[in-house]
Scaffold this motif. Structure first.
Motif, PDB file in Angstrom:
ATOM      1  N   PRO A   3      25.103  11.852  15.839  1.00 52.07           N
ATOM      2  CA  PRO A   3      26.515  12.050  14.924  1.00 52.07           C
ATOM      3  C   PRO A   3      26.863  13.595  15.425  1.00 52.07           C
ATOM      4  N   GLN A   4      28.057  13.931  15.433  1.00 50.51           N
ATOM      5  CA  GLN A   4      28.850  14.929  15.857  1.00 50.51           C
ATOM      6  C   GLN A   4      28.526  16.326  14.999  1.00 50.51           C
ATOM      7  N   ASP A   5      27.971  16.101  13.721  1.00 48.95           N
ATOM      8  CA  ASP A   5      27.320  17.296  13.182  1.00 48.95           C
ATOM      9  C   ASP A   5      25.940  17.376  13.405  1.00 48.95           C
ATOM     10  N   ASP A   6      25.409  16.972  14.105  1.00 51.38           N
ATOM     11  CA  ASP A   6      23.907  16.972  14.519  1.00 51.38           C
ATOM     12  C   ASP A   6      23.906  18.239  15.358  1.00 51.38           C
ATOM     13  N   ASN A   7      22.714  19.130  15.309  1.00 47.00           N
ATOM     14  CA  ASN A   7      22.665  20.382  16.172  1.00 47.00           C
ATOM     15  C   ASN A   7      22.504  20.044  17.724  1.00 47.00           C
ATOM     16  N   ASN A   8      22.061  18.691  18.149  1.00 48.67           N
ATOM     17  CA  ASN A   8      21.775  18.420  19.245  1.00 48.67           C
ATOM     18  C   ASN A   8      22.789  17.507  19.944  1.00 48.67           C
ATOM     19  N   TYR A   9      23.959  17.514  19.136  1.00 49.38           N
ATOM     20  CA  TYR A   9      24.962  16.590  19.849  1.00 49.38           C
ATOM     21  C   TYR A   9      25.642  16.706  20.962  1.00 49.38           C
ATOM     22  N   SER A  10      25.744  18.172  21.508  1.00 47.60           N
ATOM     23  CA  SER A  10      26.180  18.496  22.664  1.00 47.60           C
ATOM     24  C   SER A  10      25.187  18.027  23.817  1.00 47.60           C
ATOM     25  N   ILE A  56      27.033   8.838  -4.175  1.00 48.62           N
ATOM     26  CA  ILE A  56      27.475   7.306  -3.941  1.00 48.62           C
ATOM     27  C   ILE A  56      28.900   7.454  -3.192  1.00 48.62           C
ATOM     28  N   PHE A  57      29.645   8.203  -3.955  1.00 51.19           N
ATOM     29  CA  PHE A  57      30.900   8.823  -3.178  1.00 51.19           C
ATOM     30  C   PHE A  57      31.003   9.085  -1.906  1.00 51.19           C
ATOM     31  N   LYS A  58      30.189   9.953  -1.536  1.00 50.91           N
ATOM     32  CA  LYS A  58      29.972  10.620  -0.368  1.00 50.91           C
ATOM     33  C   LYS A  58      29.621   9.395   0.805  1.00 50.91           C
ATOM     34  N   ARG A  59      28.734   8.690   0.108  1.00 52.10           N
ATOM     35  CA  ARG A  59      28.009   7.627   1.354  1.00 52.10           C
ATOM     36  C   ARG A  59      29.081   6.642   1.487  1.00 52.10           C
ATOM     37  N   THR A  60      29.821   6.323   0.305  1.00 46.75           N
ATOM     38  CA  THR A  60      30.892   5.314   0.478  1.00 46.75           C
ATOM     39  C   THR A  60      32.076   5.722   1.168  1.00 46.75           C
ATOM     40  N   PHE A  61      32.631   7.040   0.799  1.00 48.23           N
ATOM     41  CA  PHE A  61      33.803   7.500   1.850  1.00 48.23           C
ATOM     42  C   PHE A  61      33.366   8.802   2.623  1.00 48.23           C
ATOM     43  N   PRO A  62      32.678   8.580   3.680  1.00 45.94           N
ATOM     44  CA  PRO A  62      32.219   9.708   4.567  1.00 45.94           C
ATOM     45  C   PRO A  62      33.324  10.432   5.224  1.00 45.94           C
ATOM     46  N   ASN A  63      33.137  11.783   5.432  1.00 42.77           N
ATOM     47  CA  ASN A  63      34.389  12.654   5.941  1.00 42.77           C
ATOM     48  C   ASN A  63      35.021  11.920   7.119  1.00 42.77           C
ATOM     49  N   VAL A  64      36.157  12.445   7.663  1.00 45.86           N
ATOM     50  CA  VAL A  64      36.873  11.995   8.814  1.00 45.86           C
ATOM     51  C   VAL A  64      36.188  11.972  10.026  1.00 45.86           C
ATOM     52  N   LYS A  65      35.308  12.739  10.366  1.00 48.30           N
ATOM     53  CA  LYS A  65      34.669  12.858  11.618  1.00 48.30           C
ATOM     54  C   LYS A  65      33.569  12.005  11.451  1.00 48.30           C
ATOM     55  N   ARG A  66      33.073  11.432  10.604  1.00 50.18           N
ATOM     56  CA  ARG A  66      31.961  10.341  10.665  1.00 50.18           C
ATOM     57  C   ARG A  66      32.804   9.257  10.648  1.00 50.18           C
ATOM     58  N   MET A  67      33.778   8.887  10.093  1.00 49.51           N
ATOM     59  CA  MET A  67      34.860   7.688  10.025  1.00 49.51           C
ATOM     60  C   MET A  67      35.181   7.282  11.390  1.00 49.51           C
ATOM     61  N   LYS A  68      35.373   8.455  12.231  1.00 49.09           N
ATOM     62  CA  LYS A  68      35.686   8.435  13.489  1.00 49.09           C
ATOM     63  C   LYS A  68      34.956   7.678  14.526  1.00 49.09           C
ATOM     64  N   VAL A  69      33.533   8.043  13.927  1.00 48.34           N
ATOM     65  CA  VAL A  69      32.315   7.473  14.855  1.00 48.34           C
ATOM     66  C   VAL A  69      32.345   6.005  14.439  1.00 48.34           C
ATOM     67  N   LEU A  70      32.411   5.615  13.240  1.00 50.12           N
ATOM     68  CA  LEU A  70      32.348   4.202  12.659  1.00 50.12           C
ATOM     69  C   LEU A  70      33.400   3.400  12.838  1.00 50.12           C
ATOM     70  N   TYR A  71      34.698   3.918  12.995  1.00 55.10           N
ATOM     71  CA  TYR A  71      35.785   3.219  13.332  1.00 55.10           C
ATOM     72  C   TYR A  71      36.569   4.029  14.577  1.00 55.10           C
ATOM     73  N   PRO A  72      36.088   3.865  15.742  1.00 53.69           N
ATOM     74  CA  PRO A  72      36.524   4.658  16.876  1.00 53.69           C
ATOM     75  C   PRO A  72      38.089   4.351  16.804  1.00 53.69           C
ATOM     76  N   CYS A 127      44.527   6.181  16.134  1.00 52.06           N
ATOM     77  CA  CYS A 127      45.542   6.196  15.149  1.00 52.06           C
ATOM     78  C   CYS A 127      44.901   6.629  13.741  1.00 52.06           C
ATOM     79  N   ILE A 128      44.908   7.921  13.518  1.00 52.26           N
ATOM     80  CA  ILE A 128      44.561   8.153  11.961  1.00 52.26           C
ATOM     81  C   ILE A 128      45.184   7.611  10.718  1.00 52.26           C
TER      82      ILE A 128
END
Length: 188
Positions: free
Chosen positions: A8-15, A148-164, A169-170
């Protein structure tokens, strides 16, 4: 395992894994198939194990992979050590390699397990919700509803990974959240 991204993009080793094909070489006679070296695949398995270990735990499957790689493959240990140092997982590497060799060479001794060994055994295949909450308690401040809310509605960065499609089209974000809720209810 198929993933849209290796980390995931927020992982320290993403780059390090942002361009995974830089670590893969084409397989002979097939320009469409690529393969990481045994060493790079081993390093990725360590990174993936580390991610699960920190997020909520991980079971013995990763330890088996480590043991098989260490005992059945002729790996370049100097290269692996230097890359693990870059990735800042050298301590984790040493820990899990020692555990893997101990368990699968000497046998598992239930009455003399370290805290790390107990954590792995009690983590199931990919961790437990209890471990995840304990490790991320500051994010959730002890509230199950917030979790439960955070797992159901992840942040936009995570949603872009799940839904390319969101990268193009945001405006589709609300529909993707709705899809995620219904998919969770009916398939998970």
């Amino acid at each position: 395992e198929m993933h849209r991204t290796l980390l995931p993009q927020d992982d320290n080793n993403y780059s390090y894994y942002q361009d995974p094909f830089s670590l893969a070489k084409p397989i002979e006679d097939n320009k469409y198939c690529f393969k990481m070296s045994d060493e790079d695949l081993y390093i990725f398995n360590l990174v993936h194990f580390h991610k699960h270990y920190l997020a909520g735990g991980s079971g013995i499957r990763y330890l088996m992979d480590i043991y098989i790689s260490l005992t059945r493959q002729n790996l370049n240990s100097e290269y692996i050590a230097s890359e693990c140092k870059k990735l800042k997982i050298e301590e984790f590497k040493a820990l899990v390699e020692n555990i893997a060799l101990k368990w699968f060479k000497e046998g598992l001794k239930i009455n003399s397990l370290s805290d790390e060994e107990l954590y792995i055994i009690q983590s199931g295949a990919f961790g437990t919700l209890k471990n995840h909450v304990e490790r991320n308690i500051d994010d959730y401040q002890g509230s199950k509803i917030k979790l439960i809310f955070k797992r159901t509605f992840p942040n936009v960065k995570r949603m872009k990974v799940l839904y390319p499609v969101l990268n193009k089209c945001i405006l589709l974000l609300p529909f993707c959240y709705i899809h995620r809720v219904f998919r969770g209810i009916f398939s998970k």
